[in-house]
Design a protein around this motif. Structure first.
Motif, PDB file in Angstrom:
ATOM      1  N   THR A  28     -41.055   1.942 -16.029  1.00  0.00           N
ATOM      2  CA  THR A  28     -42.463   1.651 -15.776  1.00  0.00           C
ATOM      3  C   THR A  28     -43.350   2.854 -16.025  1.00  0.00           C
ATOM      4  OG1 THR A  28     -42.339   2.263 -13.431  1.00  0.00           O
ATOM      5  CG2 THR A  28     -41.880  -0.048 -13.973  1.00  0.00           C
ATOM      6  N   TYR A  31     -46.437   2.188 -17.919  1.00  0.00           N
ATOM      7  CA  TYR A  31     -46.969   0.846 -17.695  1.00  0.00           C
ATOM      8  C   TYR A  31     -48.290   0.912 -16.939  1.00  0.00           C
ATOM      9  CZ  TYR A  31     -42.704  -1.717 -19.034  1.00  0.00           C
ATOM     10  OH  TYR A  31     -41.664  -2.272 -19.703  1.00  0.00           O
ATOM     11  N   SER A  51     -53.323   3.451 -15.069  1.00  0.00           N
ATOM     12  CA  SER A  51     -52.581   3.616 -16.313  1.00  0.00           C
ATOM     13  C   SER A  51     -52.769   5.056 -16.769  1.00  0.00           C
ATOM     14  CB  SER A  51     -53.092   2.649 -17.369  1.00  0.00           C
ATOM     15  OG  SER A  51     -54.377   3.054 -17.819  1.00  0.00           O
ATOM     16  N   ARG A  96     -47.347  -4.251 -15.663  1.00  0.00           N
ATOM     17  CA  ARG A  96     -47.379  -4.910 -16.950  1.00  0.00           C
ATOM     18  C   ARG A  96     -47.084  -3.867 -18.006  1.00  0.00           C
ATOM     19  NH1 ARG A  96     -53.097  -7.011 -18.965  1.00  0.00           N
ATOM     20  NH2 ARG A  96     -51.685  -7.606 -20.633  1.00  0.00           N
ATOM     21  N   GLY A  97     -46.634  -4.300 -19.159  1.00  0.00           N
ATOM     22  CA  GLY A  97     -46.210  -3.379 -20.199  1.00  0.00           C
ATOM     23  C   GLY A  97     -47.364  -2.690 -20.894  1.00  0.00           C
TER      24      GLY A  97
END
Length: 122
Positions: A28, A31, A51, A96-97
């Motif tokens: 992660t 991510y 992020s 989330r990616g």
């Protein structure tokens, strides 16, 4: 496969503070990750995301909550200060990616923890 486990929820009085943690397993590190909350009968609300480009907060928590991450521990945090009764909810960690805009939309997150309960009494 990413797995997320939240901890740190508790019952506090209004004006108090809590720090939530979200331990991640799996990759992660770059991510988009975030904290969401859901009160009984309510929708899941995005309150903070982070992020590599920075962080974004919901207006309802701006100036009171701080999101941070420790990549060495693969852990996400939410420091909550000046808690109000309306902050009471179940708090969820999500991820989330890469390659997508990191924003406060629950529908855009694919990985979720089970949540941790925060109760705030007046």
């Amino acid at each position: 496969q990413v797995q997320l486990v939240e901890s740190g929820g508790d019952s506090v009085q209004a004006g108090g503070s809590l720090r939530l943690s979200c331990a991640a397993s799996g990759y992660t590190y770059d991510y988009c990750m975030g904290w969401f909350r859901q009160a009984p009968g309510g929708e899941r609300e995005g309150i903070a995301v982070i992020s590599d480009l920075g962080s974004t907060y919901a207006d309802s928590v701006k100036g009171r909550f701080t999101i941070s991450r420790d990549t060495t521990k693969n852990t996400l945090y939410l420091q909550m200060n000046s808690l109000k009764p309306e902050d009471a909810a179940r708090y969820y960690c999500a991820a989330r990616g890469v390659g997508w805009t990191c924003r406060l939309r629950a529908s855009e997150f694919g990985y979720w923890g089970q949540g941790t309960q925060v109760t705030v009494s007046s």
